[in-house]
Design an enzyme around this catalytic site. Structure first.
Site, PDB file in Angstrom:
ATOM      1  N   CYS A  77      42.863  40.182  33.400  1.00 41.33           N
ATOM      2  CA  CYS A  77      42.449  39.887  34.780  1.00 41.33           C
ATOM      3  C   CYS A  77      40.959  40.070  35.025  1.00 41.33           C
ATOM      4  O   CYS A  77      40.280  39.154  35.497  1.00 41.33           O
ATOM      5  CB  CYS A  77      43.235  40.767  35.753  1.00 41.33           C
ATOM      6  SG  CYS A  77      45.014  40.476  35.761  1.00 41.33           S
ATOM      7  N   HIS A 131      38.920  41.760  40.087  1.00 40.64           N
ATOM      8  CA  HIS A 131      39.965  42.612  39.535  1.00 40.64           C
ATOM      9  C   HIS A 131      40.493  43.625  40.550  1.00 40.64           C
ATOM     10  O   HIS A 131      39.743  44.222  41.315  1.00 40.64           O
ATOM     11  CB  HIS A 131      39.458  43.370  38.302  1.00 40.64           C
ATOM     12  CG  HIS A 131      40.485  44.342  37.782  1.00 40.64           C
ATOM     13  ND1 HIS A 131      40.409  45.699  38.004  1.00 40.64           N
ATOM     14  CD2 HIS A 131      41.636  44.134  37.101  1.00 40.64           C
ATOM     15  CE1 HIS A 131      41.457  46.284  37.471  1.00 40.64           C
ATOM     16  NE2 HIS A 131      42.219  45.363  36.917  1.00 40.64           N
TER      17      HIS A 131
END
Length: 494
Positions: A77, A131
């Site tokens: 991610c 993130h």
């Protein structure tokens, strides 16, 4: 909540919008709706999956162009999101793991949404774009970049509040561990349902105020824990779930770093059949739940009369494994983790309902949206615009797509995937022929009859790596961080 949010925006606009800014906005320039799911692979109806129900994403594909060969830069991610939001490769952002703020490593970078802010669009983030630890950071700003937005919303729903009800392969661990819950209640009570409601309200406000916008909506599902209302689980009976299998001795055909990538979390490998079926069911349920929220947002766009002047880009941050190579989760250099769904619709898209096999990277989003909206991106961007493909799906702006993870780099060409591990491939290589082996189960790298092809692809890969490591002109890079203080941006709020 609807009335209070609209009133809040009226006050907010009065504060942040002066006459000069409003006058600078060009009413002819399209808006952008950037929709992204978390940990979504290509298990979607419009990508040919035989089971997964995704009617809303499918209808978006009918309005736009579906890219069948789009790839992330890093199957994790944090690095992936930093990459596509800056338009730079991970070796340029210097972000190769989660929990890093982008300005710790590239303090003066101009992000995609900053470009829109600087040229008159109102940039809003709902949910996860940079993130976040999931579910830990739900309801917070996570590792967001505040310079990227005019306004942000951090939805929090009952999925966060009911963590104690979630089943996990390791009790109490969720984000990186297979975990799921068939939840009580409605879509609108879940975090992503709240995000869809927020987006609906904002679109109504934008339409009323004739405000140009860049609206980014980051849905958390289908990231673990796979939480969705029970009705979505009921759509996927356990006895209809297919669990991928792996032949004996398979791991012996792979370089050791590749084996580590699919075994780095042992609890997510080689699941017993019953658990595997439950995990896959929960993942599919989460996809269909997320699809329903995408549908609510698209309906709101239509109802607000904004569809004709709004570019919609739908994607995920990377792919995902659901038992392929006996692995569940991401962080590999196989097709399942590297490939992402990508659909672009709206003004400038004339090949409506088409699909393209053109190789695409996520760093291409930034220059593509810049060209489609007539804005000027930074001249250091390494990506290519996909605008020509949106008119003619046979166009091929790239001859390969690059993905990296840990010590490995991989390129996908129209027919092959070639991967090497370690400096200059010293830790081993993989070669897969997608015409004969689309599941990437037969490693051809060490077979004598493929030596010449492997050498050619190795050279191509090394050239791509060298390009992806080049320092972007004018972008400051902080190579060795000695603290976690986030440097100030010279770009500033606008």
């Amino acid at each position: 909540m609807r009335v209070s949010l609209v009133l809040l925006f009226g006050v907010l606009f009065a504060i942040v919008a002066d006459a000069g800014t409003l006058a600078a906005a060009d009413a002819d320039k399209p808006n952008v709706l950037f929709l992204i799911c978390d940990d979504l692979n290509c298990d979607l109806g419009c990508y040919g999956h035989p089971q997964v129900k995704s009617p809303n994403i499918d209808r978006l594909a009918q309005r736009g162009v579906r890219f069948s060969n789009a790839y992330c830069q890093y199957p994790l991610c944090g690095p992936s999101r930093a990459s596509f939001m800056t338009g730079l490769y991970p070796d340029q952002t210097l972000i190769h793991r989660n929990s890093i703020y982008i300005r710790e490593t590239v303090p003066n970078v101009k992000t995609m949404s900053q470009m829109f802010r600087s040229e008159g669009h109102f940039a809003t983030r709902i949910g996860k774009i940079y993130h976040y630890g999931v579910p830990r950071h739900i309801g917070t700003s996570g590792h967001d970049d505040p310079f990227s937005w005019d306004y942000t919303i951090n939805p929090r729903g009952r999925d966060k509040d009911e963590e104690d009800l979630i089943f996990s392969l390791i009790p109490g661990q969720f984000g990186g561990t297979m975990s799921w819950l068939a939840a009580e209640g409605t879509d609108e009570e879940q975090t992503d349902g709240i995000a869809a409601t927020n987006a609906t309200e904002l679109l109504q406000t934008y339409a009323a105020d004739k405000r140009q916008f860049y609206l980014a909506v980051g849905l958390y599902r289908p990231h673990t824990p796979y939480v969705a209302p029970k009705k979505y689980f009921d759509m996927y009976p356990l006895d209809k779930i297919r669990v991928p299998t792996v032949p004996d001795g398979y791991l012996d055909t792979l370089p050791k770093p590749a084996v580590r990538s699919i075994r780095r979390k042992k609890q997510n490998s080689n699941l017993p059949d019953k658990l595997a079926r439950q995990a896959i069911q929960a993942y599919y349920a989460s996809i269909t739940f997320a699809d329903a929220q995408v549908g609510r947002i698209l309906d709101a766009l239509d109802e607000a009369g904004l569809s004709d002047n709004t570019i919609v880009l739908f994607t995920s941050d990377h792919g995902y494994h659901m038992g392929e190579h006996s692995h569940y989760q991401k962080t590999t250099l196989f097709e399942n983790a590297a490939r992402v769904p990508l659909i672009i619709a709206g003004p400038g898209v004339t090949a409506k309902g088409a699909s393209t096999s053109a190789l695409t990277e996520m760093v291409d989003f930034y220059p593509t949206l810049a060209e489609m909206t007539g804005l000027t991106p930074p001249d250091y961007l390494p990506g290519v615009s996909l605008a020509p493909v949106l008119k003619d799906p046979t166009q091929t702006p790239r001859d390969s797509a690059l993905t990296q993870y840990d010590s490995g780099y991989s390129i996908r060409t129209p027919r092959y995937r070639y991967t090497h591990w370690g400096p200059n491939g010293e830790a081993g290589a993989e070669l897969y022929d997608h015409e004969t082996d689309p599941e990437e189960m037969v490693n051809l790298a060490n077979k004598p009859e493929f030596a010449e092809l492997a050498l050619q692809l190795s050279k191509q890969l090394k050239e791509r790596i060298a390009d992806a490591k080049r320092k972007p002109p004018g972008v400051n890079q902080i190579q060795n961080r000695k603290n976690r203080r986030v440097p100030r941006s010279k770009i500033g709020p606008r």
